[in-house]
Design a protein around this motif. Structure first.
Motif, PDB file in Angstrom:
ATOM      1  N   GLN A  44     -56.624-117.667 -40.447  1.00 16.42           N
ATOM      2  CA  GLN A  44     -55.652-117.126 -41.771  1.00 16.42           C
ATOM      3  C   GLN A  44     -55.346-118.389 -42.483  1.00 16.42           C
ATOM      4  OE1 GLN A  44     -55.454-115.570 -39.207  1.00 16.42           O
ATOM      5  NE2 GLN A  44     -54.894-113.142 -38.548  1.00 16.42           N
ATOM      6  N   ASN A 275     -51.209-109.708 -34.672  1.00 16.93           N
ATOM      7  CA  ASN A 275     -52.567-109.615 -35.135  1.00 16.93           C
ATOM      8  C   ASN A 275     -53.445-109.298 -34.088  1.00 16.93           C
ATOM      9  OD1 ASN A 275     -52.622-110.318 -38.238  1.00 16.93           O
ATOM     10  ND2 ASN A 275     -52.657-112.381 -37.151  1.00 16.93           N
ATOM     11  N   ASN A 351     -49.163-113.946 -42.301  1.00 15.98           N
ATOM     12  CA  ASN A 351     -47.872-113.048 -41.449  1.00 15.98           C
ATOM     13  C   ASN A 351     -46.722-113.841 -41.259  1.00 15.98           C
ATOM     14  OD1 ASN A 351     -49.313-110.339 -41.550  1.00 15.98           O
ATOM     15  ND2 ASN A 351     -50.640-110.675 -40.498  1.00 15.98           N
ATOM     16  N   ASP A 365     -46.501-106.302 -41.955  1.00 13.78           N
ATOM     17  CA  ASP A 365     -46.728-106.308 -40.401  1.00 13.78           C
ATOM     18  C   ASP A 365     -44.951-105.331 -40.242  1.00 13.78           C
ATOM     19  OD1 ASP A 365     -45.373-107.492 -38.708  1.00 13.78           O
ATOM     20  OD2 ASP A 365     -45.760-109.202 -40.461  1.00 13.78           O
TER      21      ASP A 365
END
Length: 425
Positions: A44, A275, A351, A365
């Motif tokens: 990411q 994740n 995230n 999330d």
């Protein structure tokens, strides 16, 4: 003739000079690097860097991720030893302390005023801000709601877990439903820096006084109610662990797989694990956090709170970087806080729960949402931000010995005290 030739050559040279001068000067790219201590967001962050480089062609940002099993602290020490540190380094708050004398002064940056309360406490030196708060994280017992709904025979109420007895009751129900109650991952950083640190953070006299008491023998850990309660809660996790017969054999990835596939109902871990959980969950189930109670008093507020705080800071090196590299690094940090594309990538791609009041985005999330819920209701415990760099490795190894049956409670507490006594020197 010779004179005419000289004039002609002079005219050609002049035209060439004018032509070269008129052509655009190629823009020089400034290379900057970021040492990443969060291997779980390696991909990411690399995507984030790619986007940043597209928007800022004057810079070339490269992500350097510390290899799995190697701490970023060790990696950075090695880089400094070879005279080639990263432009920016992301470290745990405690590790950052070692490098603050090598950090660029960030006190005048705009984001300083927009940082959440106490978000800069651990990177201040004589009121000078030397670090950028990269991520707010939290940990506790992550639960798979589908598993817990089945165990409860209806909709599971997260607020029902507010004591060790109520957690024990929940685990019994999960076991009865045919699923293992909990995954207790054996990594030393999880056991030492997170699980054990929970007992430090709620000591009534404060952490410094508690540490001082261990060092001068004025505190007997076996008589410390919070530590005794912590061991009893550890026993509860140990006895209900899916791998209790081989407690040191599981990996970090095993935890996300077991929870995501519904093979366990609970996993002691933090929101950084999302994740991994998501990649193992094909049914898109719901998840959230439960506190880890340390006693049986349902009125004790610590039994209804999870640990939350700034867990990663970025500092800019001042020893080998050029002024241009320092400026480009500052631009990158400002991009994360103030540019829409930076905010969206930070929150929705990486995230990360941002440490800045001006960012309204909430990670999509469920674990980050759960943390934000605890934050907004004031049900948070402080994240132990400044543990010594070797704390997780040494105390985590002691807890590993305990959960595998090699030492008893008395020896575990003795080893914890010995660790802190060794810090006096």
């Amino acid at each position: 003739m010779r004179k005419q030739l000289k004039v002609a050559i002079s005219l050609v040279c002049l035209m060439m000079f004018i032509g070269c001068s008129a052509s655009p000067v190629s823009q020089q790219t400034t290379k900057i690097t970021l040492l990443n201590s969060k291997s779980e967001i390696k991909t990411q962050l690399e995507e984030l860097a790619k986007q940043y480089n597209q928007e800022h062609p004057e810079a070339s940002l490269e992500i350097i991720t510390a290899p799995e099993g190697t701490s970023a602290y060790q990696k950075l020490m090695s880089m400094y030893g070879s005279g080639s540190p990263a432009t920016m380094s992301m470290l745990d708050p405690g590790d950052t302390q070692t490098f603050l004398d090598k950090a660029v002064d960030l006190s005048k940056e705009k984001w300083v005023a927009d940082t959440i309360e106490h978000g800069l406490d651990t990177v201040k030196k004589n009121d000078t801000v030397l670090g950028f708060p990269f991520a707010v994280e939290g940990y506790g017992l992550i639960y798979n709601k589908k598993v817990l709904d089945k165990a409860a025979g209806g909709t599971f109420d997260a607020s029902s877990v507010n004591s060790r007895s109520s957690l024990n009751s929940l685990m019994a129900k999960i076991q009865k439903s045919g699923v293992a109650p909990v995954m207790l991952s054996p990594m030393d950083w999880s056991l030492g820096s997170h699980l054990l640190a929970l007992a430090y953070s709620v000591q009534p006299g404060g952490v410094p006084e508690f540490v001082k008491g261990m060092q001068n023998n004025s505190i007997d850990l076996s008589q410390n109610n919070i530590m005794s309660g912590w061991v009893q809660t550890l026993d509860l996790l140990k006895d209900n662990n899916i791998n209790k017969h081989a407690p040191l054999d599981s990996t970090y990835e095993d935890g996300s797989k077991a929870l995501g596939e519904g093979k366990v109902g609970l996993w002691f871990m933090g929101n950084w694990a999302w994740n991994g959980i998501k990649s193992n969950d094909t049914a898109n189930e719901e998840y959230g956090f439960l506190p880890l109670p340390l006693n049986d008093n349902t009125d004790d507020p610590i039994n209804s709170k999870i640990t939350v705080g700034v867990t990663k800071y970025i500092f800019i090196d001042s020893t080998t970087t050029t002024p241009q590299q320092q400026e480009e690094a500052k631009k990158f940090l400002n991009w994360l806080v103030y540019e829409k594309s930076g905010q969206e990538l930070l929150v929705n791609k990486v995230n990360v729960i941002p440490a800045f009041k001006n960012i309204d985005l909430v990670p999509s999330d469920p674990l980050s949402k759960s943390i934000k819920s605890y934050m907004s209701s004031g049900k948070t415990l402080p994240f132990m931000a400044t543990l010594p760099p070797d704390h997780g490795g040494i105390t985590g190894a002691s807890i590993q010995s305990y959960i595998s049956g090699k030492i008893d409670k008395a020896e575990l507490l003795r080893q914890i005290r010995i660790y802190w006594k060794a810090q006096q020197g």
